[in-house]
Design a protein around this motif. Structure first.
Motif, mmCIF file in Angstrom:
data_model
loop_
_atom_site.group_PDB
_atom_site.id
_atom_site.type_symbol
_atom_site.label_atom_id
_atom_site.label_comp_id
_atom_site.label_asym_id
_atom_site.label_seq_id
_atom_site.Cartn_x
_atom_site.Cartn_y
_atom_site.Cartn_z
ATOM 1 N N ASP A 62 0.818 -1.224 0.000
ATOM 2 C CA ASP A 62 0.000 0.000 0.000
ATOM 3 C C ASP A 62 0.845 1.264 0.000
ATOM 4 O OD1 ASP A 62 1.066 -0.525 2.412
ATOM 5 O OD2 ASP A 62 -0.754 -0.147 3.592
ATOM 6 N N PHE A 63 2.133 1.180 0.206
ATOM 7 C CA PHE A 63 2.977 2.370 0.144
ATOM 8 C C PHE A 63 4.410 1.960 -0.210
ATOM 9 C CE2 PHE A 63 3.265 0.733 4.415
ATOM 10 C CZ PHE A 63 4.609 0.847 4.731
ATOM 11 N N TYR A 64 5.237 2.990 -0.606
ATOM 12 C CA TYR A 64 6.632 2.772 -0.969
ATOM 13 C C TYR A 64 7.526 3.153 0.200
ATOM 14 C CZ TYR A 64 4.951 2.469 -5.775
ATOM 15 O OH TYR A 64 4.301 2.095 -6.907
ATOM 16 N N LYS A 65 8.717 2.486 0.249
ATOM 17 C CA LYS A 65 9.667 2.813 1.304
ATOM 18 C C LYS A 65 11.094 2.745 0.740
ATOM 19 C CE LYS A 65 10.051 -1.918 3.101
ATOM 20 N NZ LYS A 65 9.961 -2.762 4.291
ATOM 21 N N ARG A 66 11.961 3.618 1.327
ATOM 22 C CA ARG A 66 13.377 3.607 0.950
ATOM 23 C C ARG A 66 14.032 2.364 1.558
ATOM 24 N NH1 ARG A 66 15.278 9.454 0.450
ATOM 25 N NH2 ARG A 66 17.320 8.678 1.065
ATOM 26 N N GLN A 67 14.880 1.711 0.696
ATOM 27 C CA GLN A 67 15.552 0.505 1.176
ATOM 28 C C GLN A 67 17.062 0.730 1.342
ATOM 29 O OE1 GLN A 67 15.030 -2.984 -1.214
ATOM 30 N NE2 GLN A 67 15.368 -4.361 0.528
ATOM 31 N N ILE A 68 17.708 1.182 0.273
ATOM 32 C CA ILE A 68 19.160 1.433 0.315
ATOM 33 C C ILE A 68 19.418 2.735 -0.430
ATOM 34 C CG2 ILE A 68 21.453 0.563 -0.267
ATOM 35 C CD1 ILE A 68 20.331 -2.224 -0.352
ATOM 36 N N ALA A 69 20.375 3.536 0.066
ATOM 37 C CA ALA A 69 20.793 4.767 -0.609
ATOM 38 C C ALA A 69 22.308 4.744 -0.778
ATOM 39 C CB ALA A 69 20.360 5.990 0.187
ATOM 40 N N TRP A 70 22.774 5.041 -1.976
ATOM 41 C CA TRP A 70 24.209 5.108 -2.255
ATOM 42 C C TRP A 70 24.567 6.527 -2.690
ATOM 43 C CZ3 TRP A 70 21.153 1.265 -4.620
ATOM 44 C CH2 TRP A 70 21.324 -0.041 -4.125
ATOM 45 N N GLU A 71 25.705 7.017 -2.222
ATOM 46 C CA GLU A 71 26.205 8.304 -2.697
ATOM 47 C C GLU A 71 26.756 8.105 -4.110
ATOM 48 O OE1 GLU A 71 26.108 11.227 -1.374
ATOM 49 O OE2 GLU A 71 25.400 10.749 0.650
ATOM 50 N N LEU A 72 26.478 9.062 -4.991
ATOM 51 C CA LEU A 72 26.949 8.945 -6.370
ATOM 52 C C LEU A 72 28.485 8.975 -6.439
ATOM 53 C CD1 LEU A 72 25.918 8.658 -9.261
ATOM 54 C CD2 LEU A 72 26.107 11.145 -9.491
ATOM 55 N N ARG A 73 29.110 9.653 -5.476
ATOM 56 C CA ARG A 73 30.575 9.709 -5.508
ATOM 57 C C ARG A 73 31.208 8.345 -5.191
ATOM 58 N NH1 ARG A 73 29.301 12.730 -0.817
ATOM 59 N NH2 ARG A 73 29.791 11.615 1.136
ATOM 60 N N ASP A 74 30.401 7.409 -4.616
ATOM 61 C CA ASP A 74 30.912 6.058 -4.339
ATOM 62 C C ASP A 74 30.764 5.145 -5.551
ATOM 63 O OD1 ASP A 74 31.505 6.811 -1.778
ATOM 64 O OD2 ASP A 74 29.570 6.142 -0.976
ATOM 65 N N LEU A 75 30.066 5.600 -6.567
ATOM 66 C CA LEU A 75 29.901 4.789 -7.775
ATOM 67 C C LEU A 75 31.174 4.883 -8.626
ATOM 68 C CD1 LEU A 75 28.037 3.072 -9.572
ATOM 69 C CD2 LEU A 75 27.239 5.194 -10.634
ATOM 70 N N THR A 76 31.735 3.703 -9.002
ATOM 71 C CA THR A 76 32.995 3.674 -9.758
ATOM 72 C C THR A 76 32.807 3.288 -11.222
ATOM 73 O OG1 THR A 76 33.378 1.384 -9.083
ATOM 74 C CG2 THR A 76 34.327 3.112 -7.702
ATOM 75 N N VAL A 77 31.906 2.358 -11.493
ATOM 76 C CA VAL A 77 31.737 1.857 -12.856
ATOM 77 C C VAL A 77 30.257 1.662 -13.134
ATOM 78 C CG1 VAL A 77 32.226 -0.019 -14.495
ATOM 79 C CG2 VAL A 77 33.956 0.668 -12.834
ATOM 80 N N VAL A 78 29.855 2.057 -14.354
ATOM 81 C CA VAL A 78 28.521 1.744 -14.880
ATOM 82 C C VAL A 78 28.730 0.904 -16.130
ATOM 83 C CG1 VAL A 78 26.380 2.647 -15.840
ATOM 84 C CG2 VAL A 78 27.506 3.848 -13.960
ATOM 85 N N ASP A 79 28.286 -0.327 -16.091
ATOM 86 C CA ASP A 79 28.488 -1.287 -17.188
ATOM 87 C C ASP A 79 27.137 -1.572 -17.841
ATOM 88 O OD1 ASP A 79 29.241 -3.182 -18.953
ATOM 89 O OD2 ASP A 79 30.023 -4.613 -17.477
ATOM 90 N N ALA A 80 26.978 -1.133 -19.110
ATOM 91 C CA ALA A 80 25.726 -1.348 -19.841
ATOM 92 C C ALA A 80 25.718 -2.668 -20.604
ATOM 93 C CB ALA A 80 25.478 -0.187 -20.804
ATOM 94 N N LYS A 81 26.757 -3.499 -20.427
ATOM 95 C CA LYS A 81 26.849 -4.845 -20.998
ATOM 96 C C LYS A 81 27.190 -4.856 -22.474
ATOM 97 C CE LYS A 81 26.103 -7.108 -17.228
ATOM 98 N NZ LYS A 81 27.185 -7.886 -16.622
ATOM 99 N N ASP A 82 26.539 -4.084 -23.291
ATOM 100 C CA ASP A 82 26.777 -4.122 -24.734
ATOM 101 C C ASP A 82 26.454 -2.771 -25.325
ATOM 102 O OD1 ASP A 82 27.132 -4.718 -27.393
ATOM 103 O OD2 ASP A 82 26.230 -6.708 -27.215
#
Length: 920
Positions: A62-82
């Motif tokens: 019946d409602f949404y809730k926050r589960q995990i939050a990551w800081e963008l500065r902790d992101l190192t790689v974005v892999d789109a696969k192809d």
């Protein structure tokens, strides 16, 4: 998706002062699909914080809730696969890798593009985007009005514009000025509006002052404008002067261009003249052959050392002129073509002269060597008077002629042969064939005569005063006598006496040629003199020692004279793959696709050596067959000697003709050795023993001792020791098996005696020779000897006190049935009176008489060769004493206090045995 964005912004992010910029519906890769949302957000307060937040529905939904939050500065790689093929999968690398599958490719692309833009705008540390299309990294995701709540459109839009504007911080000077201004106004902080009004009024005052200042400076501006006009006039005058100067320089430039072009033509002409002079000097220096060289090639003396040297220098100079590297276009010059034609004619002329002269040298040397060989031949008149030397005299010299002088004379032409090979391979090959033809015939005669002498020396056929008629080479007496050695009769015939006592005789002292190593007939291996075997060994070693340097010297000469150290490089026209020669095939290089292939030095030398020494291997095989026919023991000598020479040849060159030939012959020798061993085993199996005489030491047991003793002396430190060890194992197992077989078939001699004596002899032989590979068999022979000695003693001794034995056997039977030992005497059949009666029947005199008969019986069974009589007699003494002590023990236990004793003591027994042994 719009409704979901609106709900998330309203319920989750607005209360936390955050703005939702992008959203994607995802689930974890490889797991059960439990959808959630990844949201890219920024805070509305400065400094801006950028986060990626995972949002999912509650368990009730019946409602949404926050589960995990990551800081963008902790992101190192974005892999789109192809980056090429569209895929809904992508990975985000934070402290660990999170694998996601988007619900649609479009949502995934918008989300990744938003992450890239936020990274570019807010994060100093750049994120790695891999397998992402470059188009996604150039466009910002479009944030429509539908993506935010309707009541907050203006706020979100304004916030977006604010986010787009770059935030500019005040520098230090601006901060200092503001602080000074605010210190001058006490209410700057408490009443900001009043402070702002004051600043506005001061700004208006400053603007008015600026305008008045500008109006006051109008006069100076007019003066400045007038000066500018005058300056422009001066500039115009200067431009007119510059134009006139430019016209003057233009005419000078045209004249200088003409001069420059003229100088360039002069320089080009000088350059061409220098190049032409250089080419002419190159052709003159490299394609001009000295008159002295031309004369040497046409008329030079090829028989003297000085003439050979001058011809060699001239030939090298000619080869250099012919092989000069011409530049493109040189071949079009008529003078160059003429000079090349002249060089070709000189080369052809000198090649013919050289080939003809070397052929003549080959023929002359061959004739001289033939004369020398003829002088060494044996010519004996029919009447018996020597014309040169007798066969007996020459047979003392088992040597091969030395060709060193011939090689030394020909090596003077080695450089010329190399020149001929490089310039005219056809003539070079012709000389090679002629050399092989001449030398093969010469070596055939020398080697065959050499082997005939060796065969005669091996058979000991030469007798003083024996004469042979002078016959043609193919029908000589030596040939006839040697050939008779391979006949079926196995005898050497002669006019006065046989060449060797080789036929089988019942009383002869020598073995037949056809007899084997362990002949079971009238002859034995020990009958053959050791001196004859030593003589054969020396002759065979001398044959190999003479052949080895001869082959090595010839191979070394061929390598040096025919220049085969390097791979052949054959210019000229293509030739066939092979060319048939007399008695063999000489392989020649062949053309493959216009390129000449080459054969290595070893291959070419090996072919020539095979043709020249074609008779070596057959003659060696014949000699080996003769040696094996004379005496099979010779196969042991030949195996050791041949193995040593093969090992030596392989250390020098494992692919040489000598190594290959000796290796092939070694196979034959090894085959004869194996055949010899097999024959001995077969003859052991076929042995027959006389039914009327004692067996004693079997012949093959004694002959194995002889074989082992001789083999150990021959194979000491030999390379092929392993072959002998294998033969030992085969022979000893055959000996063991056949000893037992003969023992089982023996009628005159007891089986135990045959086994005991022969295994004692085998054990003594192996103990003396200390053959390491037969240690187990030595222990087995000792065990067999001990067992059969004990068996024979027990069997032969039996029960010397028979009635007494039967009496005490009954006593032991009663005790076994449960009667107490001290109560046995109450048994009627085993009373003390009965015991005394039995003992009285065996007085000392009768015992000694029985033992004396036993000694004679044992003496008849045992052979004198092994000398085991005393050993057996002593063992019987021990066994008799053991029985005596057993009887005394039974009397003491079963008849205590009766005072009954034997009528003889142990000392009497020792005296009986000793006196009987001494009396015989």
């Amino acid at each position: 998706m719009t409704a979901i964005k609106h709900a998330l912004q309203r319920d989750i992010f607005t209360p936390n002062d955050e703005r939702l910029l992008s959203i994607v519906n995802v689930c974890k890769a490889g797991k059960k699909k439990r959808n959630c949302f990844l949201c890219a957000t920024v805070t509305t307060e400065r400094p801006v914080q950028v986060k990626v937040i995972k949002v999912k529905k509650s368990d009730k939904g019946d409602f949404y809730k926050r589960q995990i939050a990551w800081e963008l500065r902790d992101l190192t790689v974005v892999d789109a696969k192809d980056a090429i093929k569209e895929s809904s999968e992508f990975d985000l690398h934070f402290e660990k890798v999170y694998k996601w599958v988007a619900s649609s490719i479009a949502e995934k692309n918008i989300f990744i593009s938003c992450i890239w833009k936020l990274n570019q705008r807010y994060i100093r540390k750049k994120i790695d985007f891999i397998n992402v299309s470059s188009q996604l990294l150039e466009e910002l995701p479009k944030v429509t009005e539908e993506s935010v709540p309707s009541g907050e459109n203006q706020n979100v839009a304004g916030a977006d514009e604010e986010a787009v504007d770059e935030y500019q911080e005040l520098n230090a000077r601006e901060e200092q000025d503001i602080e000074i201004m605010m210190e001058g106004c006490e209410y700057a902080i408490s009443n900001a509006e009043a402070f702002a009004d004051k600043l506005s009024r001061e700004l208006q005052v400053l603007d008015g002052a600026n305008i008045q200042s500008i109006m006051a400076s109008e006069k100076q501006v007019n003066i400045l404008m007038k000066l500018l006009d005058e300056a422009l006039k001066e500039v115009d005058q200067i431009e007119l002067k510059l134009s006139s100067y430019e016209d003057m320089l233009r005419s000078v430039k045209e004249q200088m261009d003409q001069i420059s072009e003229s100088n360039h033509l002069i320089h080009l002409s000088n350059t061409n003249n220098l190049k032409l002079l250089s080419e002419i000097e190159f052709l003159v220096n490299h394609m001009d052959l000295a008159k002295g060289h031309i004369k040497a090639l046409q008329e030079g003396d090829l028989s003297s050392s000085r003439g050979i040297e001058s011809c060699t220098n001239a030939a090298d100079a000619l080869l250099q002129c012919m092989n000069v590297a011409l530049q493109p276009g040189h071949e079009l010059l008529h003078a160059v073509n003429q000079q090349q034609q002249r060089f070709g004619d000189l080369r052809e002329l000198f090649a013919r002269r050289l080939a003809s002269h070397l052929n003549n040298v080959f023929v002359q040397q061959f004739i001289e060597l033939e004369k020398g060989l003829s002088n060494r031949s044996y010519y004996v008149s029919v009447s018996g008077h020597d014309q040169s030397s007798t066969l007996a005299q020459h047979s003392a010299e088992l040597t091969l002629p030395n060709h060193h002088p011939f090689h030394r004379d020909l090596l003077r032409y080695a450089k010329l042969m190399e020149w001929l090979k490089n310039t005219d391979y056809g003539k070079y090959e012709g000389l090679t064939k002629n050399y092989m033809d001449y030398l093969s015939r010469l070596y055939d005669r020398e080697i065959k005569d050499f082997f005939e002498v060796a065969k005669i020396k091996m058979t000991g056929a030469t007798k003083e005063g024996k004469k042979f008629a002078t016959l043609p080479r193919k029908e000589s007496a030596v040939k006839q006598e040697t050939e008779s050695l391979h006949g079926s009769s196995g005898k050497l015939t002669g006019s006065t006496s046989s060449l060797n006592k080789l036929s089988v005789q019942s009383s002869g002292s020598r073995r037949s040629q056809s007899s084997s190593l362990l002949d079971m007939g009238n002859m034995s291996a020990s009958d053959l003199d050791v001196a004859d075997r030593t003589k054969f060994d020396k002759i065979f070693e001398q044959v190999l020692s003479e052949l080895e340097p001869l082959c090595l010297a010839e191979q070394d000469f061929i390598s040096k004279f025919f220049k085969l150290q390097q791979h052949l490089s054959i210019p000229g026209t293509p030739v066939s793959d092979t060319e048939e020669t007399d008695g063999g095939t000489l392989t020649r290089p062949h053309n493959i696709g216009g390129l000449q292939s080459a054969y290595s030095e070893n291959h070419m030398i090996r072919q020539m050596m095979i043709k020249i020494f074609r008779c070596v291997e057959p003659e060696l095989n014949n000699l080996i067959a003769l040696g094996d026919k004379i005496d099979s023991f010779n196969s042991l000598y030949m195996l050791v000697k041949m193995s040593h020479h093969v090992w030596t040849a392989q250390n020098v060159d494992p692919t040489s003709f000598l190594s290959t030939t000796l290796g092939n012959v070694l196979v034959t020798v090894k085959r004869n050795f194996d055949k010899c061993i097999s024959n001995q085993i077969k003859q052991m199996e076929d042995v027959k023993i006389s039914k009327k005489s004692k067996v004693g030491i079997l012949p093959f047991v004694a002959e194995f001792e002889e074989f082992a003793a001789l083999a150990e002396s021959i194979f000491r430190n030999a390379e092929r020791r392993g072959d002998l060890d294998k033969a030992y194992l085969k022979l000893i197992r055959a000996v063991f098996a056949n000893v037992e077989k003969v023992a089982n078939e023996s009628q005159k001699t007891p089986r135990d005696v045959v086994m005991m004596e022969n295994f004692h002899h085998i054990f003594a032989t192996l103990s003396r020779l200390k053959i390491s590979c037969l240690e187990a068999e030595k222990k087995e022979a000792k065990q067999q000897y001990t067992d059969y000695l004990q068996s024979y003693v027990i069997y032969s001794l039996g029960q010397p006190l028979e009635k007494l034995n039967h009496f005490f056997e009954g006593v032991e039977a009663r005790v076994a049935q449960g009667v107490r030992e001290e109560e046995v005497s109450y048994q009627l059949a085993f009373s003390k009176q009965e015991l005394r009666k039995v003992i009285k029947e065996y007085p000392g005199k009768e015992v000694k008489k029985g033992l004396d008969n036993l000694y004679r019986k044992v003496d008849k069974h045992l052979c004198e060769e092994e000398n085991l009589l005393q050993v057996v007699w002593h063992s019987m003494q021990d066994e008799f004493i053991r029985q005596y002590k057993h009887f005394e023990g039974l009397i003491a236990r079963c008849y205590p206090g009766s005072g009954i004793t034997m009528e003889f003591t142990i000392q009497d027994i020792l005296d009986y045995f000793s006196s009987i042994a001494q009396s015989h």
